[in-house]
Write a protein that holds these residues in place. Structure first.
Motif, PDB file in Angstrom:
ATOM      1  N   TRP A 579      17.272  19.115 -56.805  1.00 15.42           N
ATOM      2  CA  TRP A 579      16.423  20.207 -57.619  1.00 15.42           C
ATOM      3  C   TRP A 579      15.433  19.817 -58.595  1.00 15.42           C
ATOM      4  O   TRP A 579      15.604  18.972 -59.238  1.00 15.42           O
ATOM      5  N   LEU A 580      14.160  20.237 -58.239  1.00 18.71           N
ATOM      6  CA  LEU A 580      12.997  20.180 -59.490  1.00 18.71           C
ATOM      7  C   LEU A 580      12.900  21.794 -59.864  1.00 18.71           C
ATOM      8  O   LEU A 580      12.618  22.705 -58.901  1.00 18.71           O
ATOM      9  N   LYS A 581      13.216  21.983 -61.104  1.00 20.01           N
ATOM     10  CA  LYS A 581      13.012  23.274 -61.628  1.00 20.01           C
ATOM     11  C   LYS A 581      12.214  23.619 -62.846  1.00 20.01           C
ATOM     12  O   LYS A 581      11.994  22.527 -63.623  1.00 20.01           O
ATOM     13  N   ASP A 582      11.604  24.661 -62.986  1.00 20.75           N
ATOM     14  CA  ASP A 582      10.504  24.864 -64.070  1.00 20.75           C
ATOM     15  C   ASP A 582      11.554  25.800 -64.907  1.00 20.75           C
ATOM     16  O   ASP A 582      11.739  27.040 -64.746  1.00 20.75           O
ATOM     17  N   VAL A 592      14.435  20.035 -52.843  1.00 17.23           N
ATOM     18  CA  VAL A 592      13.588  19.031 -52.122  1.00 17.23           C
ATOM     19  C   VAL A 592      14.324  17.968 -51.709  1.00 17.23           C
ATOM     20  O   VAL A 592      15.615  17.313 -52.138  1.00 17.23           O
ATOM     21  N   MET A 593      13.970  17.181 -50.536  1.00 15.96           N
ATOM     22  CA  MET A 593      14.601  15.961 -49.933  1.00 15.96           C
ATOM     23  C   MET A 593      14.244  14.566 -50.621  1.00 15.96           C
ATOM     24  O   MET A 593      12.758  14.308 -50.706  1.00 15.96           O
ATOM     25  N   ILE A 594      15.157  13.858 -51.096  1.00 15.12           N
ATOM     26  CA  ILE A 594      14.845  12.652 -51.878  1.00 15.12           C
ATOM     27  C   ILE A 594      14.613  11.536 -50.825  1.00 15.12           C
ATOM     28  O   ILE A 594      15.587  11.455 -49.785  1.00 15.12           O
ATOM     29  N   GLU A 595      13.373  10.715 -50.778  1.00 18.35           N
ATOM     30  CA  GLU A 595      13.305   9.590 -50.017  1.00 18.35           C
ATOM     31  C   GLU A 595      13.994   8.452 -50.903  1.00 18.35           C
ATOM     32  O   GLU A 595      14.779   7.569 -50.471  1.00 18.35           O
ATOM     33  N   THR A 596      13.441   8.130 -51.960  1.00 21.01           N
ATOM     34  CA  THR A 596      13.941   7.060 -52.891  1.00 21.01           C
ATOM     35  C   THR A 596      14.064   7.451 -54.250  1.00 21.01           C
ATOM     36  O   THR A 596      12.818   7.926 -54.769  1.00 21.01           O
ATOM     37  N   ARG A 636       9.200  19.151 -46.040  1.00 19.30           N
ATOM     38  CA  ARG A 636       9.368  19.212 -44.538  1.00 19.30           C
ATOM     39  C   ARG A 636       8.827  20.369 -43.921  1.00 19.30           C
ATOM     40  O   ARG A 636       9.008  20.320 -42.781  1.00 19.30           O
ATOM     41  N   SER A 637       8.077  21.426 -44.465  1.00 16.97           N
ATOM     42  CA  SER A 637       7.553  22.435 -44.191  1.00 16.97           C
ATOM     43  C   SER A 637       6.113  22.675 -44.855  1.00 16.97           C
ATOM     44  O   SER A 637       6.108  22.526 -46.117  1.00 16.97           O
ATOM     45  N   ASP A 638       5.442  23.767 -44.316  1.00 16.75           N
ATOM     46  CA  ASP A 638       4.155  24.194 -45.115  1.00 16.75           C
ATOM     47  C   ASP A 638       4.652  24.828 -46.279  1.00 16.75           C
ATOM     48  O   ASP A 638       4.072  24.855 -47.441  1.00 16.75           O
ATOM     49  N   GLU A 639       5.847  25.798 -46.137  1.00 12.28           N
ATOM     50  CA  GLU A 639       6.231  26.716 -47.251  1.00 12.28           C
ATOM     51  C   GLU A 639       6.850  25.608 -48.220  1.00 12.28           C
ATOM     52  O   GLU A 639       6.648  26.032 -49.386  1.00 12.28           O
ATOM     53  N   GLU A 640       7.412  24.652 -48.078  1.00 11.46           N
ATOM     54  CA  GLU A 640       7.793  23.711 -48.988  1.00 11.46           C
ATOM     55  C   GLU A 640       6.796  23.133 -49.745  1.00 11.46           C
ATOM     56  O   GLU A 640       6.742  22.879 -51.053  1.00 11.46           O
ATOM     57  N   ARG A 645       3.549  22.510 -54.767  1.00  7.06           N
ATOM     58  CA  ARG A 645       2.378  22.494 -55.477  1.00  7.06           C
ATOM     59  C   ARG A 645       2.392  23.544 -56.656  1.00  7.06           C
ATOM     60  O   ARG A 645       1.794  23.463 -57.555  1.00  7.06           O
ATOM     61  N   GLN A 646       2.754  24.805 -56.149  1.00  4.80           N
ATOM     62  CA  GLN A 646       3.048  25.787 -56.940  1.00  4.80           C
ATOM     63  C   GLN A 646       3.774  25.440 -58.646  1.00  4.80           C
ATOM     64  O   GLN A 646       3.397  25.771 -59.533  1.00  4.80           O
TER      65      GLN A 646
END
Length: 742
Positions: A579-582, A592-596, A636-640, A645-646
């Motif tokens: 999770w990335l949270k404000d 989000v999906m973590i790569e590294t 993984r999608s335009d929505e994500e 970005r928001q």
């Protein structure tokens, strides 16, 4: 205290610590005075010569043509005054000034002036202008607590702003009988932090002797079976005048189905908030508010302002008693005396004796005997087998009461008598308001109920006042649940003590206590404004059980009660997700999906000095900083991608939460540097993106509050905007609608 939503700076609003936000516009000089209300400072304006003096804000504030803006100020002086909004073009050229009416009289006590109006075509900026016409050079006028911004509306009001406030014109009201309508600005002092009442009032003048009334033009929609409350601040012509407010309901043809009136028992000729409430009858689709005077004398004036219609509040969350039957603002609301000699009336005058609102029910026993009082019958669907609580707040006004018992009488759907619960009784002490309640389980088949109060007067002429009555299904005082799909824990607190202070901690397994976040920042001795509160803890750790500790303090700061919740665990099933949270804007949180995971470094500021002739250098070091590293993740999608970005757009401090073992720390506050988002390869229309986020460890933001709708609902949006096109042209996004950021 800063006025919420004020376009003016705190210095310009309160004149503390200086007058830098203001400049003379005509015939005056300004200095900082003392004795203000919003801080000690106030704006002291001295006339250079006899005649009108004007001051204005130094700055101009951006406005949108066609949007209604509102300004008010508290003022004092030896002459009447007015306030205005000065509209300017982008080049600073004056378009026009929207002036308030001049106050009806002068006063050296602080009183309020205000006005609202739409920004005219061509206007892009606005200034506040303060004006008074002095009789001699050297005369002083004082200003303080000044606001410019959008209208400050009563949350949930079904009436439009102008009908509520009369700050633009009198078009929200129409004559019904024997009256004329105008606007006036009487000298009225409002509490410094009460922002819902301004200067303008509707003045209804009796054309001849007899009954006089006016009514709202608007007919907002209602739902049959819903309990509504209406109120206005009424100023009667005399203390003996029979002024009143009325809540009316209409069917689809405009035929009035029901009118409920609440007379004002005025103790004087000031402004008094008179409340009326009732349930919309079957077939009702709209409502209106009327006000008037019964038996007025020709020329008498009824003034009123801050008129509102809202869904009736619950005296206790979940109470099934109508508001009128628990608050007695319009009368005794259907309470009867099936046995005994007690009489019951609404207390008088306004404000003389009440626990909530302005009135209570006064019960008088002419003899030393027992009487039973019974509420109107209410529906309690699916009540059987559930625990219900009946509650009263009582005051011994005279004599004494040896026993006051609270209980519930149960009925079936067909009206069959299912008996009365045992209830709970107590002697009523001689002074002060006391709460008496009783829990009881509804019998099989119960779908209707009446609250009963059995009171024994120990002496003839005993008087008891009752207020704040409620009947509700008892639910847990403290409940918690994990909302794993959205990554947070929900804490529900019931039966809080209004006006007390509250602190809420999250307690982890190792005993660590952390304050959790509310609308005004971390909840640490925050005022309690409602008896039920739902808190979303978006910073709760993942996959670790926590519990919540709730502390209540008296207004003076003494610890009164504590509560402990059950443990709760917010899950995260896939260790590849994070999770990335404000913290201040949880609606932006992203999974989000973590790569590294980052390869962390712990930087330090050092100065290395090589001393001639010595083998080892002298190193001067600062303390080592927080962790730094680059996080690589996928959308993984335009929505994500748009959501991330928001989230990153405002540059706020974020909370990164991972599955335990997948990061240096499972929860870490971070600042994000320049973000890179590269295509993942493959086809050009592949929505996957590879993000690189430079993270710098940060402290937990303390002052940040959780942004929210502040009580606004879709009904408020419907009331404020005539069409969806108007909503779309006012707000840039649905989040802006939610937060009312225009």
């Amino acid at each position: 205290m800063a006025i919420p939503g004020n376009l003016l700076s705190a210095t310009t609003e309160s004149i503390d610590p200086n007058t830098s936000g203001w400049t003379p516009k005509a015939n005056c000089t300004i200095t900082k005075g003392s004795g203000g209300r919003n801080g000690d400072g106030c704006l002291s304006v001295k006339a250079t010569a006899a005649g009108e003096i004007q001051v204005r804000t130094v700055a101009s504030y951006p406005v949108t043509a066609g949007t209604v803006y509102y300004t008010f100020a508290d003022t004092a002086g030896t002459v009447a005054e007015r306030i205005g909004i000065r509209w300017l073009t982008a080049a600073g050229v004056e378009v026009s000034i929207t002036w308030s009416l001049t106050t009806l009289a002068a006063s050296s006590s602080w009183h309020r002036v205000s006005v609202s109006g739409p920004a005219p075509a061509g206007a892009t900026q606005a200034q506040v202008v303060l004006s008074s016409t002095e009789t001699a050079a050297g005369a002083l006028h004082y200003w303080e607590n000044i606001y410019l911004g959008l209208p400050i509306r009563t949350v949930g009001n079904l009436l439009d702003w102008n009908t509520e406030s009369a700050e633009t014109d009198a078009s929200g009201w129409q004559v019904e009988a024997n009256a004329s309508i105008a606007r006036q600005v009487p000298v009225t002092t409002w509490t410094v932090s009460w922002y819902y009442a301004g200067g303008h009032t509707i003045a209804a003048t009796a054309a001849a002797a007899g009954d006089m009334s006016v009514v709202t033009v608007a007919r907002p929609s209602v739902t049959a079976g819903t309990d509504y409350v209406a109120y206005a601040y009424l100023q009667p012509p005399t203390s003996s005048s029979t002024a009143w407010i009325e809540l009316r309901f209409y069917d689809a043809t405009g035929t009035m189905l029901q009118a409920t009136r609440a007379p004002l028992a005025a103790p004087g000729t000031g402004f008094y908030r008179q409340i009326v409430s009732d349930i919309a009858p079957a077939g009702a689709v709209s409502c209106a508010v009327a006000a008037g005077v019964t038996g007025a004398t020709a020329g008498q004036v009824l003034r009123f302002e801050t008129t509102a219609v809202t869904v009736a509040p619950k005296i206790v969350a979940g109470s099934v008693l109508p508001y009128a039957a628990g608050s007695f603002e319009r009368g005794i609301a259907g309470w009867t005396v099936p046995s005994g000699v007690a009489t019951r009336v609404r207390s008088t005058p306004w404000g003389a004796v009440s626990y909530m609102g302005s009135y209570s029910m006064t019960v008088t026993s002419s003899t030393a005997s027992t009487s039973t009082l019974r509420s109107p019958r209410v529906q309690v669907p699916n009540a059987a087998g559930l625990n219900w609580r009946a509650q009263i707040t009582a005051l011994a006004g005279a004599g004494s009461w040896s026993n006051v018992t609270v209980r519930v009488h149960w009925y079936s759907a067909a009206g069959a008598d299912l008996g009365t619960s045992a209830g709970h009784g107590a002697a009523l002490p001689a002074a002060g308001w006391y709460r008496i309640n009783a829990d009881q389980v509804a019998p099989a088949g119960a779908t209707q109920a009446e609250m009963e109060i059995v009171a024994t007067a120990a002496a003839a002429g005993s008087v008891m006042n009752l207020d704040g009555l409620a009947l509700w299904q008892v639910l847990p005082l403290t409940a918690v649940e994990a909302v794993t799909a959205s990554g947070y824990a929900r804490v529900t607190l019931r039966e809080l003590t209004v006006d007390n202070l509250m602190t809420v901690y999250r307690v982890q397994q190792d005993g660590t206590r952390t304050l959790i976040r509310g609308a005004n920042g971390l909840i640490d001795r925050d005022p309690i404004i409602t008896d039920i509160m739902v808190i979303e803890d978006h910073e709760a750790p993942l996959t670790e059980p926590v519990y919540y500790r709730i502390e209540q303090y008296t207004p003076s700061g003494t610890l009164s009660t504590t509560r402990i919740s059950d443990p709760v665990t917010v899950g995260l099933d896939d260790p590849n997700l994070a999770w990335l949270k404000d913290p201040g804007n949880p609606q932006r949180n992203c999974l989000v999906m973590i790569e590294t995971a980052p390869q962390w470094t712990a930087p330090i500021e050092q100065a290395r000095h090589k001393v001639r002739g010595r083998q080892n250098a002298v190193v001067l070091s600062d303390s080592r900083g927080g962790l730094e590293g680059d996080l690589s993740l996928w959308t993984r999608s335009d929505e994500e991608r748009r959501a991330l970005r928001q989230l990153l757009g405002p540059g706020n401090t974020l909370l990164w939460q991972t599955h335990p073992g997948m990061g240096e720390e499972p929860s870490m506050y971070v600042n994000v540097g320049q973000a890179g988002l590269a295509r993942a390869g493959g086809d050009a229309d592949d929505p996957w993106r590879q993000w690189t986020l430079p993270l710098v460890e940060a402290d937990m933001p303390v002052e940040v509050g959780v942004s929210g709708a502040k009580g606004r609902t879709w009904r408020d949006v419907l009331t404020e905007f005539p069409t969806w096109d108007a909503v779309r042209s006012t707000y840039a996004s649905w989040e802006a609608v939610f937060l009312d950021r225009r």
